[in-house]
Design a protein around this motif. Structure first.
Motif, short mmCIF file in Angstrom:
data_model
loop_
_atom_site.label_atom_id
_atom_site.label_comp_id
_atom_site.label_asym_id
_atom_site.label_seq_id
_atom_site.Cartn_x
_atom_site.Cartn_y
_atom_site.Cartn_z
N LEU A 1 12.88 24.45 -3.88
CA LEU A 1 12.39 25.26 -2.77
C LEU A 1 12.21 24.42 -1.51
O LEU A 1 12.47 24.89 -0.40
CB LEU A 1 11.08 25.94 -3.16
CG LEU A 1 11.20 27.08 -4.17
CD1 LEU A 1 9.83 27.44 -4.73
CD2 LEU A 1 11.88 28.29 -3.55
N ALA A 2 11.79 23.18 -1.66
CA ALA A 2 11.55 22.31 -0.50
C ALA A 2 12.83 21.91 0.21
O ALA A 2 12.84 21.77 1.43
CB ALA A 2 10.79 21.06 -0.94
N VAL A 3 13.92 21.72 -0.53
CA VAL A 3 15.17 21.25 0.09
C VAL A 3 16.09 22.37 0.53
O VAL A 3 17.08 22.11 1.19
CB VAL A 3 15.95 20.27 -0.82
CG1 VAL A 3 15.11 19.06 -1.16
CG2 VAL A 3 16.47 20.96 -2.06
N ILE B 1 23.77 19.91 -6.92
CA ILE B 1 24.23 20.11 -8.29
C ILE B 1 23.21 19.44 -9.20
O ILE B 1 22.40 18.62 -8.75
CB ILE B 1 25.66 19.58 -8.52
CG1 ILE B 1 25.75 18.08 -8.20
CG2 ILE B 1 26.68 20.37 -7.70
CD1 ILE B 1 27.08 17.45 -8.58
N VAL B 2 23.22 19.80 -10.46
CA VAL B 2 22.19 19.34 -11.40
C VAL B 2 22.06 17.81 -11.40
O VAL B 2 20.94 17.30 -11.28
CB VAL B 2 22.43 19.90 -12.82
CG1 VAL B 2 21.44 19.31 -13.80
CG2 VAL B 2 22.34 21.42 -12.82
N PRO B 3 23.16 17.03 -11.48
CA PRO B 3 22.98 15.57 -11.48
C PRO B 3 22.33 15.04 -10.20
O PRO B 3 21.53 14.11 -10.24
CB PRO B 3 24.40 15.03 -11.64
CG PRO B 3 25.16 16.13 -12.28
CD PRO B 3 24.56 17.40 -11.75
N GLU B 4 22.64 15.66 -9.06
CA GLU B 4 22.01 15.24 -7.80
C GLU B 4 20.52 15.54 -7.82
O GLU B 4 19.69 14.72 -7.39
CB GLU B 4 22.64 15.96 -6.61
CG GLU B 4 24.05 15.55 -6.31
CD GLU B 4 24.71 16.42 -5.26
OE1 GLU B 4 25.63 15.90 -4.59
OE2 GLU B 4 24.34 17.62 -5.11
N LEU C 1 15.62 30.30 -10.90
CA LEU C 1 16.74 29.52 -10.37
C LEU C 1 18.05 30.19 -10.77
O LEU C 1 18.11 30.90 -11.77
CB LEU C 1 16.74 28.09 -10.92
CG LEU C 1 15.63 27.16 -10.50
CD1 LEU C 1 15.82 25.78 -11.14
CD2 LEU C 1 15.53 27.03 -8.99
N ARG C 2 19.08 29.92 -9.97
CA ARG C 2 20.45 30.30 -10.31
C ARG C 2 21.27 29.02 -10.29
O ARG C 2 20.99 28.12 -9.51
CB ARG C 2 21.04 31.27 -9.27
CG ARG C 2 20.33 32.58 -9.22
CD ARG C 2 20.95 33.58 -8.26
NE ARG C 2 21.12 33.03 -6.91
CZ ARG C 2 22.30 32.98 -6.25
NH1 ARG C 2 23.39 33.45 -6.79
NH2 ARG C 2 22.36 32.49 -5.04
N MET D 1 20.09 26.71 -7.19
CA MET D 1 19.54 27.46 -6.05
C MET D 1 18.38 28.32 -6.53
O MET D 1 18.41 28.84 -7.64
CB MET D 1 20.61 28.39 -5.47
CG MET D 1 21.80 27.69 -4.88
SD MET D 1 23.02 28.88 -4.28
CE MET D 1 23.81 29.35 -5.83
N PRO D 2 17.35 28.47 -5.68
CA PRO D 2 16.26 29.37 -6.06
C PRO D 2 16.72 30.82 -5.92
O PRO D 2 17.57 31.15 -5.08
CB PRO D 2 15.17 29.05 -5.04
CG PRO D 2 15.90 28.55 -3.84
CD PRO D 2 17.12 27.84 -4.38
#
Length: 96
Positions: free
Chosen positions: A32-34, A40-43, A74-75, A82-83
Motif C-alpha cells: 500500500l505504501a509503494v 513482482i514477488v521477488p522484488e 492483494l492481486r 498489487m493491492p
C-alpha cells in the motif's frame, strides 16, 4: 468431564500463526505504501527483507502474499503484487 471450559485456549495464538499475521501486515503495509509502483514477488521480498539473508524470511513473505491474495487483499496477475480496491479503500479510511 473436561477440566477446562470448552472455550479455553481460544485466546492463545500459536507462535507461527502470530508471526504469519505480522508478516501479512508488513507485506500489505509495504504494498500500500509503494503504490502505484508495482513489484513482482521477488522484488517485494528483497525490499522488505533487505539485509535478511535467511531463506525462511523470503519464504514467509511469499506465504504472506499468497495468504493476502486468498483473502482478497492483494492481486498477483503474472506475479505482479498489487493491492485490491478493497484494500486501498480500507487504507484510505484508516487515514493512509
Amino acid at each position: 468431564m473436561q477440566d477446562q471450559p470448552s472455550d479455553a485456549g481460544l485466546d492463545f495464538i500459536p507462535p507461527t500463526a502470530a508471526q504469519d499475521l505480522k508478516d501479512q501486515a508488513v507485506v500489505l503495509t509495504h504494498v500500500l505504501a509503494v503504490q502505484p509502483v508495482q513489484l513482482i514477488v521477488p522484488e517485494l521480498v528483497r525490499e522488505i527483507g533487505a539485509g535478511a539473508a535467511e531463506f525462511t524470511e523470503g519464504d514467509a513473505l511469499e506465504r504472506a502474499v499468497r495468504d493476502l491474495t486468498g483473502l482478497g487483499l492483494l492481486r498477483c496477475p503474472g506475479g505482479v503484487v498489487m493491492p485490491t480496491r478493497a484494500a486501498v479503500r480500507f487504507n484510505e479510511l484508516l487515514g493512509g
